[in-house]
Design a protein around this motif. Structure first.
Motif, PDB file in Angstrom:
ATOM      1  N   ALA A  60      19.883   3.223   6.103  1.00  0.00           N
ATOM      2  CA  ALA A  60      19.148   4.260   6.828  1.00  0.00           C
ATOM      3  C   ALA A  60      19.090   5.540   6.017  1.00  0.00           C
ATOM      4  N   ALA A  61      20.208   5.907   5.395  1.00  0.00           N
ATOM      5  CA  ALA A  61      20.226   7.101   4.548  1.00  0.00           C
ATOM      6  C   ALA A  61      19.293   6.929   3.357  1.00  0.00           C
ATOM      7  N   GLY A  62      19.272   5.731   2.763  1.00  0.00           N
ATOM      8  CA  GLY A  62      18.411   5.475   1.608  1.00  0.00           C
ATOM      9  C   GLY A  62      16.943   5.547   1.962  1.00  0.00           C
ATOM     10  N   VAL A  63      16.560   4.951   3.086  1.00  0.00           N
ATOM     11  CA  VAL A  63      15.160   4.994   3.519  1.00  0.00           C
ATOM     12  C   VAL A  63      14.754   6.425   3.845  1.00  0.00           C
ATOM     13  N   GLY A  64      15.615   7.136   4.581  1.00  0.00           N
ATOM     14  CA  GLY A  64      15.309   8.524   4.940  1.00  0.00           C
ATOM     15  C   GLY A  64      15.165   9.411   3.715  1.00  0.00           C
ATOM     16  N   TRP A  65      16.085   9.267   2.766  1.00  0.00           N
ATOM     17  CA  TRP A  65      16.038  10.061   1.537  1.00  0.00           C
ATOM     18  C   TRP A  65      14.774   9.756   0.738  1.00  0.00           C
ATOM     19  N   SER A  66      14.410   8.479   0.630  1.00  0.00           N
ATOM     20  CA  SER A  66      13.228   8.090  -0.130  1.00  0.00           C
ATOM     21  C   SER A  66      11.955   8.639   0.505  1.00  0.00           C
ATOM     22  N   ALA A  75       0.811  -1.219   0.000  1.00  0.00           N
ATOM     23  CA  ALA A  75       0.000   0.000   0.000  1.00  0.00           C
ATOM     24  C   ALA A  75       0.846   1.271   0.000  1.00  0.00           C
ATOM     25  N   ILE A  76       2.110   1.169   0.449  1.00  0.00           N
ATOM     26  CA  ILE A  76       2.952   2.376   0.520  1.00  0.00           C
ATOM     27  C   ILE A  76       4.236   2.198  -0.279  1.00  0.00           C
ATOM     28  N   ILE A  77       4.179   1.321  -1.276  1.00  0.00           N
ATOM     29  CA  ILE A  77       5.390   0.987  -2.027  1.00  0.00           C
ATOM     30  C   ILE A  77       5.967   2.195  -2.747  1.00  0.00           C
ATOM     31  N   HIS A  78       5.092   3.150  -3.103  1.00  0.00           N
ATOM     32  CA  HIS A  78       5.555   4.350  -3.814  1.00  0.00           C
ATOM     33  C   HIS A  78       6.482   5.203  -2.957  1.00  0.00           C
ATOM     34  N   ARG A  79       6.401   5.044  -1.634  1.00  0.00           N
ATOM     35  CA  ARG A  79       7.235   5.851  -0.734  1.00  0.00           C
ATOM     36  C   ARG A  79       8.701   5.409  -0.755  1.00  0.00           C
ATOM     37  N   PHE A  80       8.985   4.220  -1.307  1.00  0.00           N
ATOM     38  CA  PHE A  80      10.351   3.694  -1.314  1.00  0.00           C
ATOM     39  C   PHE A  80      10.933   3.662  -2.724  1.00  0.00           C
ATOM     40  N   HIS A  81      10.422   4.535  -3.566  1.00  0.00           N
ATOM     41  CA  HIS A  81      10.848   4.564  -4.965  1.00  0.00           C
ATOM     42  C   HIS A  81      12.352   4.833  -5.099  1.00  0.00           C
ATOM     43  N   TYR A  82      12.909   5.667  -4.229  1.00  0.00           N
ATOM     44  CA  TYR A  82      14.319   6.059  -4.336  1.00  0.00           C
ATOM     45  C   TYR A  82      15.262   5.143  -3.567  1.00  0.00           C
ATOM     46  N   LEU A  83      14.712   4.094  -2.963  1.00  0.00           N
ATOM     47  CA  LEU A  83      15.549   3.174  -2.202  1.00  0.00           C
ATOM     48  C   LEU A  83      16.523   2.419  -3.106  1.00  0.00           C
ATOM     49  N   LYS A  84      16.189   2.319  -4.386  1.00  0.00           N
ATOM     50  CA  LYS A  84      17.054   1.573  -5.315  1.00  0.00           C
ATOM     51  C   LYS A  84      18.454   2.183  -5.397  1.00  0.00           C
ATOM     52  N   TYR A  85      18.557   3.495  -5.203  1.00  0.00           N
ATOM     53  CA  TYR A  85      19.878   4.132  -5.251  1.00  0.00           C
ATOM     54  C   TYR A  85      20.733   3.686  -4.060  1.00  0.00           C
ATOM     55  N   ALA A  86      20.091   3.556  -2.896  1.00  0.00           N
ATOM     56  CA  ALA A  86      20.815   3.053  -1.721  1.00  0.00           C
ATOM     57  C   ALA A  86      21.216   1.599  -1.928  1.00  0.00           C
ATOM     58  N   LEU A  87      20.340   0.814  -2.559  1.00  0.00           N
ATOM     59  CA  LEU A  87      20.671  -0.578  -2.843  1.00  0.00           C
ATOM     60  C   LEU A  87      21.864  -0.658  -3.789  1.00  0.00           C
ATOM     61  N   GLY A  88      21.895   0.243  -4.776  1.00  0.00           N
ATOM     62  CA  GLY A  88      23.016   0.279  -5.702  1.00  0.00           C
ATOM     63  C   GLY A  88      24.324   0.574  -4.993  1.00  0.00           C
ATOM     64  N   VAL A  89      24.314   1.596  -4.120  1.00  0.00           N
ATOM     65  CA  VAL A  89      25.507   1.948  -3.348  1.00  0.00           C
ATOM     66  C   VAL A  89      25.914   0.790  -2.442  1.00  0.00           C
ATOM     67  N   LEU A  90      24.922   0.121  -1.857  1.00  0.00           N
ATOM     68  CA  LEU A  90      25.206  -1.007  -0.962  1.00  0.00           C
ATOM     69  C   LEU A  90      25.882  -2.150  -1.717  1.00  0.00           C
ATOM     70  N   LEU A  91      25.403  -2.454  -2.920  1.00  0.00           N
ATOM     71  CA  LEU A  91      26.018  -3.520  -3.714  1.00  0.00           C
ATOM     72  C   LEU A  91      27.451  -3.165  -4.100  1.00  0.00           C
ATOM     73  N   VAL A  92      27.683  -1.891  -4.436  1.00  0.00           N
ATOM     74  CA  VAL A  92      29.039  -1.445  -4.764  1.00  0.00           C
ATOM     75  C   VAL A  92      29.946  -1.619  -3.540  1.00  0.00           C
ATOM     76  N   PHE A  93      29.447  -1.224  -2.367  1.00  0.00           N
ATOM     77  CA  PHE A  93      30.238  -1.361  -1.136  1.00  0.00           C
ATOM     78  C   PHE A  93      30.563  -2.819  -0.848  1.00  0.00           C
ATOM     79  N   ILE A  94      29.547  -3.698  -0.915  1.00  0.00           N
ATOM     80  CA  ILE A  94      29.766  -5.112  -0.606  1.00  0.00           C
ATOM     81  C   ILE A  94      30.742  -5.733  -1.597  1.00  0.00           C
ATOM     82  N   ILE A 147      28.472   0.102   8.317  1.00  0.00           N
ATOM     83  CA  ILE A 147      28.352   0.830   7.047  1.00  0.00           C
ATOM     84  C   ILE A 147      27.067   0.425   6.323  1.00  0.00           C
ATOM     85  N   THR A 148      26.718  -0.852   6.404  1.00  0.00           N
ATOM     86  CA  THR A 148      25.472  -1.322   5.778  1.00  0.00           C
ATOM     87  C   THR A 148      24.268  -0.610   6.365  1.00  0.00           C
TER      88      THR A 148
END
Length: 326
Positions: free
Chosen positions: A308-314, A260-279, A302-303
């Motif tokens: 947390a930054a990705g969720v907050g930004w989204s 029901a609130i999936i639209h609120r996490f639209h920008y989380l993909k950028y944090a996921l991208g950064v996380l994959l690069v870090f790992i 760091i994870t």
């Protein structure tokens, strides 16, 4: 009793049996007691179930600490958090699949339950193969790491494109090769109907079955990212598999909580991208620094910061949409 102490993939058999027992118990409770029959799962119930699964997943790290060591527990927690977050990305695709096939919420939990059973088996096979490859060829870890860095950069720099499920090759293949009915028949995956040409009773696959297959394939695609991500954190098969499964077990509850609130996490993909690069980059950083391994506590910290930054930004970027829906 000695056989229970025998190591399987580096871990005593009794620990594997204990984990499998927990998983079976949770699945039986989920299907037999908590969600008997076909009904719509409310957001409040899904939130409670999701909180329960997350609590159990985190609590299992205590068992890992007790039987293994503190570093193993930190690696497990890092892997669990990463897998749980990547599972959130999977929710977007599942929502698209259910929307395309017009699956009512009352039947969605049936698809997700059987989908999770398939995931448990498929992830086990993939992790077993991955563990065998890493044990035999250590350089495979560098391939996994490079792949994660490439995938993470791609997630950050590419724009979102609409997914046209109707053009999916597997879906088109199933519709050509199987007898498929266009309408739902309750919670049935297959029904007997008269063939329009011959008049004989034949078995037809329903849209519910097609949705189940598409959900399984979607997870298989996501596993291509998530399994290497965990191997980049730790190569212990027990930690890799248990963190994967505990994260996936709560996917069904997580879906109903987030749909029901999936639209609120639209920008989380950028944090996921950064996380994959870090790992992915950890193994190269450890080599450059002369470390045996990247510190587990640093990795966990760091994870959390990235996510947390990705969720907050989204949430901040979509605050206007929240006000519009209120």
């Amino acid at each position: 009793m000695e056989i229970l102490l025998t190591a399987f993939l580096g871990t005593p058999i009794w620990m594997w049996l204990a984990f499998i027992g927990i998983v079976i118990t949770l699945l039986v409770l989920d299907l037999g007691l908590l969600n008997r029959g076909n009904h719509e799962i409310s957001v409040s119930k899904s939130l409670r179930l999701s909180a329960l699964y997350i609590t159990l997943g985190v609590a299992f790290s205590g068992f890992v600490w007790w039987q293994m060591d503190a570093e193993a527990a930190k690696n497990y927690l890092t892997a669990f958090v990463v897998e749980k977050t990547l599972a959130m990305d999977n929710v977007f695709v599942i929502a698209l699949i259910f929307g395309f096939f017009a699956i009512p919420r009352a039947y969605q939990h049936r698809v997700l339950f059987w989908g999770i059973l398939g995931v448990i088996v498929l992830r086990g096979i993939m992790i077993g193969l991955g563990a065998a490859l890493v044990a035999e060829y250590h350089w495979v870890l560098y391939v996994f790491a490079a792949f994660l860095v490439f995938t993470g950069i791609k997630m950050v720099v590419t724009d979102d494109t609409a997914v046209d499920i109707s053009q999916n090759r597997l879906l088109r293949f199933m519709r050509r090769r199987l007898n498929v009915t266009d309408k739902l028949h309750g919670a049935a995956f297959f029904v007997k109907e008269a063939h329009p040409k011959t008049g004989k009773l034949v078995t037809f696959a329903t849209p519910l079955f097609l949705a189940l297959v598409m959900v399984e394939i979607a997870d298989l695609v996501f596993a291509v990212d998530s399994v290497p991500a965990v191997f980049a954190i730790t190569t212990d098969p027990f930690i890799v598999y248990t963190s994967n499964i505990f994260a996936i077990l709560g996917l069904r509850a997580l879906y109903f909580a987030l749909a029901a609130i999936i639209h609120r996490f639209h920008y989380l993909k950028y944090a996921l991208g950064v996380l994959l690069v870090f790992i992915g980059s950890k193994i190269f950083v450890a080599d450059l620094m002369g470390w045996q391994k990247f510190p587990a506590d640093w990795s966990l910290g760091i994870t959390f910061v990235i996510l947390a930054a990705g969720v907050g930004w989204s949430l901040w970027k979509t605050r206007g949409e929240a006000e519009a829906h209120s």
